[in-house]
Design a protein around this motif. Sequence first.
Motif, PDB file in Angstrom:
ATOM      1  N   PHE A 116     -11.789  -1.712  13.340  1.00  0.00           N
ATOM      2  CA  PHE A 116     -11.441  -1.998  11.934  1.00  0.00           C
ATOM      3  C   PHE A 116     -11.465  -3.498  11.612  1.00  0.00           C
ATOM      4  O   PHE A 116     -12.065  -3.895  10.634  1.00  0.00           O
ATOM      5  CB  PHE A 116     -10.080  -1.424  11.513  1.00  0.00           C
ATOM      6  N   ILE A 154      -5.495  -4.615  15.782  1.00  0.00           N
ATOM      7  CA  ILE A 154      -5.163  -5.148  14.467  1.00  0.00           C
ATOM      8  C   ILE A 154      -4.117  -6.234  14.581  1.00  0.00           C
ATOM      9  O   ILE A 154      -4.344  -7.378  14.251  1.00  0.00           O
ATOM     10  CB  ILE A 154      -4.692  -4.029  13.531  1.00  0.00           C
ATOM     11  N   THR A 188      -2.801  -8.262   2.312  1.00  0.00           N
ATOM     12  CA  THR A 188      -2.596  -6.873   1.928  1.00  0.00           C
ATOM     13  C   THR A 188      -3.953  -6.177   1.862  1.00  0.00           C
ATOM     14  O   THR A 188      -5.006  -6.812   1.911  1.00  0.00           O
ATOM     15  CB  THR A 188      -1.936  -6.759   0.545  1.00  0.00           C
ATOM     16  N   ILE A 200      -0.980  -3.094   8.820  1.00  0.00           N
ATOM     17  CA  ILE A 200      -0.230  -2.527   9.938  1.00  0.00           C
ATOM     18  C   ILE A 200       0.536  -1.270   9.523  1.00  0.00           C
ATOM     19  O   ILE A 200       0.867  -0.437  10.348  1.00  0.00           O
ATOM     20  CB  ILE A 200       0.711  -3.580  10.566  1.00  0.00           C
ATOM     21  N   ARG A 201       0.793  -1.130   8.227  1.00  0.00           N
ATOM     22  CA  ARG A 201       1.514   0.060   7.768  1.00  0.00           C
ATOM     23  C   ARG A 201       0.604   1.263   7.572  1.00  0.00           C
ATOM     24  O   ARG A 201       1.080   2.364   7.296  1.00  0.00           O
ATOM     25  CB  ARG A 201       2.232  -0.235   6.445  1.00  0.00           C
ATOM     26  N   LEU A 202      -0.697   1.059   7.654  1.00  0.00           N
ATOM     27  CA  LEU A 202      -1.623   2.160   7.426  1.00  0.00           C
ATOM     28  C   LEU A 202      -2.000   2.833   8.740  1.00  0.00           C
ATOM     29  O   LEU A 202      -1.968   2.219   9.801  1.00  0.00           O
ATOM     30  CB  LEU A 202      -2.902   1.642   6.750  1.00  0.00           C
ATOM     31  N   LEU A 225     -10.259   6.230  16.714  1.00  0.00           N
ATOM     32  CA  LEU A 225      -9.319   7.012  15.917  1.00  0.00           C
ATOM     33  C   LEU A 225      -8.808   8.239  16.651  1.00  0.00           C
ATOM     34  O   LEU A 225      -9.514   8.828  17.472  1.00  0.00           O
ATOM     35  CB  LEU A 225      -9.991   7.463  14.618  1.00  0.00           C
ATOM     36  N   GLY A 271      -4.726   4.564  11.360  1.00  0.00           N
ATOM     37  CA  GLY A 271      -6.052   4.101  11.764  1.00  0.00           C
ATOM     38  C   GLY A 271      -7.136   4.549  10.792  1.00  0.00           C
ATOM     39  O   GLY A 271      -8.024   3.773  10.427  1.00  0.00           O
ATOM     40  N   GLN A 308      -6.895   2.512   7.689  1.00  0.00           N
ATOM     41  CA  GLN A 308      -7.390   1.154   7.936  1.00  0.00           C
ATOM     42  C   GLN A 308      -8.912   1.118   7.926  1.00  0.00           C
ATOM     43  O   GLN A 308      -9.526   0.217   7.370  1.00  0.00           O
ATOM     44  CB  GLN A 308      -6.869   0.630   9.274  1.00  0.00           C
ATOM     45  N   PRO A 343      -4.818  -9.064   9.173  1.00  0.00           N
ATOM     46  CA  PRO A 343      -3.438  -8.572   9.146  1.00  0.00           C
ATOM     47  C   PRO A 343      -2.518  -9.359   8.219  1.00  0.00           C
ATOM     48  O   PRO A 343      -1.503  -8.841   7.779  1.00  0.00           O
ATOM     49  CB  PRO A 343      -2.985  -8.710  10.603  1.00  0.00           C
ATOM     50  N   ASN A 400      -1.024  -2.607  -2.174  1.00  0.00           N
ATOM     51  CA  ASN A 400      -0.110  -3.709  -1.887  1.00  0.00           C
ATOM     52  C   ASN A 400       0.514  -3.650  -0.508  1.00  0.00           C
ATOM     53  O   ASN A 400       1.460  -4.372  -0.219  1.00  0.00           O
ATOM     54  CB  ASN A 400       0.988  -3.752  -2.951  1.00  0.00           C
ATOM     55  N   GLN A 401      -0.020  -2.779   0.331  1.00  0.00           N
ATOM     56  CA  GLN A 401       0.559  -2.691   1.671  1.00  0.00           C
ATOM     57  C   GLN A 401      -0.266  -3.486   2.671  1.00  0.00           C
ATOM     58  O   GLN A 401      -1.446  -3.706   2.491  1.00  0.00           O
ATOM     59  CB  GLN A 401       0.665  -1.231   2.078  1.00  0.00           C
ATOM     60  N   TYR A 402       0.424  -3.882   3.728  1.00  0.00           N
ATOM     61  CA  TYR A 402      -0.265  -4.600   4.777  1.00  0.00           C
ATOM     62  C   TYR A 402      -0.915  -3.607   5.743  1.00  0.00           C
ATOM     63  O   TYR A 402      -0.390  -2.512   5.943  1.00  0.00           O
ATOM     64  CB  TYR A 402       0.711  -5.519   5.523  1.00  0.00           C
ATOM     65  N   LEU A 422      -9.309  -5.458  10.219  1.00  0.00           N
ATOM     66  CA  LEU A 422      -8.764  -5.915   8.941  1.00  0.00           C
ATOM     67  C   LEU A 422      -7.988  -7.203   9.186  1.00  0.00           C
ATOM     68  O   LEU A 422      -7.528  -7.457  10.299  1.00  0.00           O
ATOM     69  CB  LEU A 422      -7.845  -4.851   8.340  1.00  0.00           C
ATOM     70  N   ASP A 471       6.372  -3.519   2.848  1.00  0.00           N
ATOM     71  CA  ASP A 471       5.151  -3.773   2.102  1.00  0.00           C
ATOM     72  C   ASP A 471       5.357  -4.988   1.214  1.00  0.00           C
ATOM     73  O   ASP A 471       6.428  -5.590   1.182  1.00  0.00           O
ATOM     74  CB  ASP A 471       4.669  -2.537   1.318  1.00  0.00           C
TER      75      ASP A 471
END
Lengths: 254, 335
Positions: free
Chosen positions: A99, B316, A106, A148-150, A180, A152, A155, A103, A144-146, A101, B294
């Motif tokens: 991924f 990540i 957001t 790490i909260r999603l 995944l 795999g 993401q 980190p 609006n989330q970062y 992304l 968040d």
Amino acid sequence: MSNDQVVVHVEDLHKYFGDLEVVRGVNIEVHLGEVVVMFGRSGAGKSTVLRCINFLEDPTSGVIEVDGIRLEGGGHRTRAKREQIRQLRIRTGMVFQQFNLFPQLTTLENVMEGPITVKHMPEEQARGLALTFLDRVGLAEKANQYPIRLSGGQQQRVAIARALAMEPKVMLFDEPTSALDPELIGEVLGAMKTLATEMHMTMIVVTHEMGFAREVADRMVFFHEGVILEEGPPEHMFQHTRFPETRKFLDAVL
Amino acid sequence: MASEQTGVGTVRPPAAPGRPPTARQRVESLVLSIPYRVKLVVVWIAIFVILAIGFAAVGFDTDWMLEHLWFIVKGAWVVLFVALISIVAATVLALLGALGRLSKNPVAYGVSGFYTSFFRGTPLIVQLFLIYLGLPQIGIALREPYRSWFVLSAITAGMVGLSLNYGAYMTEIFRAGIQSVSHGQYEAADALGMTYKQKMQRVVLPQALRVVIPPVGNEFIAMMKDVALIAILGQDVFWSDPFRRANIVGTQDFRNLEAYVMAAGVFWILTAIFTFFQRRLETKVGKGYVRGVDARTRWFGGGGGDRGVGRPTAGIAVHDPSSAIEQVKQTQDHE
């Protein structure tokens, strides 16, 4: 869904890692709107070829052309060549196995980053664009989330949106579902399928997901020991493959 | 029941059944029932009381201390001023040094190698004297206006010395911070078509910064204490730090113990304050790395949400336990 316009052209590509020749003379042409699945055993050179297309790996020799930007492998990375590579990359979207992304940003900022920083797009316009693509992959509510909260799968869908936001001519997928959990693979493949069928995106996908290949690919390319052993439409590959190596591989993964 | 008569918390010493607890057991259970933090405060207070008694016994002159307290405390501004300017300059030097150490360019690599090697390999006090007393000798060989560039006031020489010295040490911190950013992040930035500068500014350095802030905070705190070294170059009173101020008044009135205790106190309080701020800053830059926070809730300093849902995802970011702990604390503070 292909016509005659060539988007990606790879000619006599060779790549050495030290003394090991991983890619031993590969030629590929990918047409506008075409979905090409590259498959084969690990170490067969498929990922290396993909990474050579946007110069994440320096080809030892050969020619890469993306959307009219033509570059030769080998030689030093002069200032002029670096700029050409950058222009090529702007026209190429890449989705990684891990991924990758950013980190510290957001979800929305991840998708806006390319258009703002690389294309100097005004922030409001980039925001609108980013939200459109996040919506496309079904993640507008996670804007609006970062990362790490999603999950795999989420993401990876954000990573797809991030690549799409650059409005590339071709999307490269480097084993996008390999990292995944099994239950998350479907949502990513679903997003990729939407990309192919609804947006008619030109795609090169390195994957072991043969179900996806059968359903979505226009052409399948089998790599074996650094060369393309065989290529053709999925029906051909699954039913009338000429080579025992291909048969053996397909039997193993199906 | 006998054990209930002790009337204390959850921890009870074993008592013989049916017999009232002995005095010793009562004391023990009372001690066990006191929270750890309270005990810690008591220990600290005890240390200060013992110190105070000791000082009183040797005839501590508190009137003299009160009289000179403000003079010495005023030196705190010098410490802050010098350390703040020097840490900013050192950060710039460290960033350049680190980029040099990571560069393939032989000039950048060589120059940064010389810089870090020399300033880490020689004592700070020697460097200060080289800058303050050594440079003017080079200046003499030159014409004006270049000549005066090499003649620095004690405080300027001190700031230059601290910046160069700490910059050299911090180069290693920045280098490690930059290298802690995963290869995948570079590739993602490259794949978007970013230039080297954009990649560094937008992707690598923001992530490196987060790793670098705690050690840089430590460097700043250490640097505040090293400001005292400039006193040896002998600056004028206005630009004197608490140590030199203590030295001036303490020697003159032969109240050295009182004077240096006050100087030490000023430095100590300064470092304590900045240690506190450093921890807060550390928490703040940890955003994006802590699950359960968040952008919006984070903005209001709150946390909560579905902390710990899902598994950490490879490649990540790392789940930083210390930030998570800070986050929990913050959440509790707001409740």
